[in-house]
Write a protein that holds these residues in place. Structure first.
Motif, mmCIF file in Angstrom:
data_model
loop_
_atom_site.group_PDB
_atom_site.id
_atom_site.type_symbol
_atom_site.label_atom_id
_atom_site.label_comp_id
_atom_site.label_asym_id
_atom_site.label_seq_id
_atom_site.Cartn_x
_atom_site.Cartn_y
_atom_site.Cartn_z
ATOM 1 N N ALA A 271 0.818 -1.224 0.000
ATOM 2 C CA ALA A 271 0.000 0.000 0.000
ATOM 3 C C ALA A 271 0.848 1.269 0.000
ATOM 4 O O ALA A 271 0.397 2.323 -0.452
ATOM 5 C CB ALA A 271 -0.932 -0.003 1.209
ATOM 6 N N ILE A 272 2.080 1.163 0.508
ATOM 7 C CA ILE A 272 2.987 2.321 0.521
ATOM 8 C C ILE A 272 3.237 2.816 -0.901
ATOM 9 O O ILE A 272 3.431 4.012 -1.140
ATOM 10 C CB ILE A 272 4.325 1.940 1.197
ATOM 11 N N TYR A 273 3.181 1.897 -1.871
ATOM 12 C CA TYR A 273 3.513 2.228 -3.259
ATOM 13 C C TYR A 273 2.277 2.492 -4.118
ATOM 14 O O TYR A 273 2.399 2.772 -5.306
ATOM 15 C CB TYR A 273 4.332 1.073 -3.870
ATOM 16 N N ALA A 274 1.093 2.410 -3.511
ATOM 17 C CA ALA A 274 -0.139 2.634 -4.266
ATOM 18 C C ALA A 274 -0.382 4.125 -4.462
ATOM 19 O O ALA A 274 0.194 4.965 -3.765
ATOM 20 C CB ALA A 274 -1.319 2.009 -3.525
ATOM 21 N N HIS A 279 -5.527 4.450 -3.582
ATOM 22 C CA HIS A 279 -5.036 3.356 -2.722
ATOM 23 C C HIS A 279 -5.272 1.980 -3.362
ATOM 24 O O HIS A 279 -5.488 0.990 -2.673
ATOM 25 C CB HIS A 279 -5.695 3.394 -1.343
ATOM 26 N N GLN A 280 -5.222 1.934 -4.692
ATOM 27 C CA GLN A 280 -5.549 0.686 -5.387
ATOM 28 C C GLN A 280 -4.427 -0.340 -5.304
ATOM 29 O O GLN A 280 -3.253 -0.018 -5.522
ATOM 30 C CB GLN A 280 -5.850 0.966 -6.858
ATOM 31 N N VAL A 281 -4.808 -1.572 -4.991
ATOM 32 C CA VAL A 281 -3.881 -2.709 -5.083
ATOM 33 C C VAL A 281 -4.532 -3.771 -5.964
ATOM 34 O O VAL A 281 -5.761 -3.868 -6.039
ATOM 35 C CB VAL A 281 -3.528 -3.311 -3.708
ATOM 36 N N LEU A 297 1.830 5.837 -10.904
ATOM 37 C CA LEU A 297 2.514 6.340 -12.098
ATOM 38 C C LEU A 297 2.982 7.778 -11.941
ATOM 39 O O LEU A 297 3.950 8.188 -12.579
ATOM 40 C CB LEU A 297 1.583 6.220 -13.312
ATOM 41 N N ASP A 298 2.312 8.540 -11.086
ATOM 42 C CA ASP A 298 2.690 9.947 -10.893
ATOM 43 C C ASP A 298 4.104 10.070 -10.326
ATOM 44 O O ASP A 298 4.811 11.050 -10.590
ATOM 45 C CB ASP A 298 1.716 10.639 -9.943
ATOM 46 N N PHE A 299 4.515 9.091 -9.533
ATOM 47 C CA PHE A 299 5.845 9.148 -8.909
ATOM 48 C C PHE A 299 6.737 7.969 -9.308
ATOM 49 O O PHE A 299 7.798 7.767 -8.726
ATOM 50 C CB PHE A 299 5.700 9.167 -7.376
ATOM 51 N N SER A 300 6.276 7.189 -10.297
ATOM 52 C CA SER A 300 7.034 6.022 -10.771
ATOM 53 C C SER A 300 7.348 5.043 -9.640
ATOM 54 O O SER A 300 8.438 4.478 -9.571
ATOM 55 C CB SER A 300 8.338 6.467 -11.470
ATOM 56 N N ASN A 301 6.388 4.853 -8.757
ATOM 57 C CA ASN A 301 6.552 3.894 -7.660
ATOM 58 C C ASN A 301 5.781 2.625 -7.984
ATOM 59 O O ASN A 301 4.660 2.697 -8.496
ATOM 60 C CB ASN A 301 5.998 4.465 -6.341
#
Length: 374
Positions: A271-274, A279-281, A297-301
């Motif tokens: 969830a840290i990377y969603a 908050h989609q997984v 995608l906004d932060f390439s995470n």
């Protein structure tokens, strides 16, 4: 009027009901506790008009009387006093309250007790008995799923359906739903009611740790809880609760069983990377393997993890709000959970792999469309 009471004993009783008191209430006197003495028994009432809590404590008093005492300043004074007898002296002409301790004297302005709103009584009531343990479990398992949307008032409380064979507690905010059923609580008369979230939060924080009997009485407008030496009266939500049974998918051919704590830990990390808005997984079930992934995608995470599970059914890929999944799994106490799916666009069900004989817990969470995921 004068009475003597233990500072710590009084503080304990006041703290139990202090959560009802609000700052800047509609009626200013509700910033006070109502003190009423009758035959050396002090009855203390706190109210916000919607919810009222009452507690009792024995005191040394030679006469009966009443006074409204400012809640905040009284609580703060008692918190900072060591354990000792304190004497309250009330001047009924000026409503001044003087508190005397071993080495201090504190004076505060009270108010006329007759201005304090009358607490409703529950007449023509239906009654049901349960234990504090059962009630605490029912509240804990449902209250987190209530809505904060005041435009849908029915969803801002917990719906209770009493029947001769069981009692069902339901909460939903439109995105998730919890149904908690007890077969060890029943009522001779079938009845339904919706209890507001604030009242249940107060109840949850006040219920004692030891297992005691609770009497619950209610009519069309109010519910009344009585346990230990505390009473709580709350106004019910007079709205129609959604037909929740129709939302629960009847056929769920895809069933996954997995260790609850492993799944919960994995979801917390992923969830840290969603995306911080959705908050989609993504849950992808292939055979006996679960792939959990998320990306922003906004932060390439992006992140993904693989977990082993037991899976019965076809391979499936489905998206959920990670916050909802984490909160639901966190509120379960079982070792293993079963997740049931029918289709990627239908609600998923979460339930303990093994249910207790007296309780039946079912949690439902709506999916997030995967085509909006990337």
């Amino acid at each position: 009027m004068k009475f003597i009471v233990s500072s710590s004993a009084l503080l304990k009783q006041l703290s139990a009901i202090n959560g009802v008191v609000t700052t800047n209430p509609v009626v200013p006197i509700l910033e006070n506790f109502l003190f009423e003495i009758k035959e050396s028994l002090l009855t203390i009432t706190a109210s916000d008009l919607q919810t009222s809590m009452i507690t009792e404590i024995s005191v040394e008093a030679k006469e009966d009387g009443n006074i409204a005492v400012p809640a905040k300043i009284l609580i703060e004074t008692l918190k900072n006093l060591p354990e000792q007898p304190v004497t309250f002296s009330i001047d009924h002409d000026t409503y001044a309250v003087e508190i005397s301790s071993d080495n201090g004297r504190y004076r505060l302005a009270g108010e006329n007790a007759t201005d304090f709103p009358k607490i409703p009584t529950v007449s023509n009531a239906t009654s049901v008995d349960m234990s504090t343990e059962v009630l605490a479990s029912a509240v804990s398992n449902t209250i987190f799923a209530t809505s904060s949307d005041e435009l849908r008032p029915a969803m801002t409380g917990v719906y209770i359906n009493l029947s001769p064979t069981s009692t069902t507690f339901v909460a939903t905010d439109g995105h998730r739903l919890v149904r908690y059923r007890r077969v060890d609580i029943a009522s001779q008369e079938a009845a339904t009611l919706i209890i507001p979230r604030k009242a249940l939060n107060l109840l949850k924080s006040t219920l004692p740790s030891e297992n005691l009997p609770v009497t619950v009485e209610f009519n069309q407008s109010n519910a009344y809880f009585n346990f230990n030496n505390i009473k709580m009266i709350c106004r019910l939500i007079d709205e129609r609760f959604p037909d929740y049974e129709n939302v629960i998918p009847a056929e769920n051919p895809n069933i996954m069983t997995i260790d609850r704590s492993e799944l919960l830990s994995s979801l917390r990390r992923i969830a840290i990377y969603a995306n911080k808005t959705t908050h989609q997984v993504r849950l992808k079930l292939t055979g006996s393997e679960l792939m959990i992934s998320a990306e922003d995608l906004d932060f390439s995470n992006e992140a993904n993890e693989r977990l082993s599970c037991e899976h019965d059914g076809e391979d499936i890929e489905i998206g959920f709000n990670a916050k909802f999944l984490v909160e639901m799994l966190n509120n379960l106490s079982c070792k293993q959970v079963s997740l049931k799916f029918s289709a990627p666009n239908r609600a998923g069900l979460i339930l303990p792999a093994e249910q207790d004989e007296n309780e039946d817990i079912l949690m439902l969470v709506m999916p997030v469309m995967l085509n909006n995921y990337v």
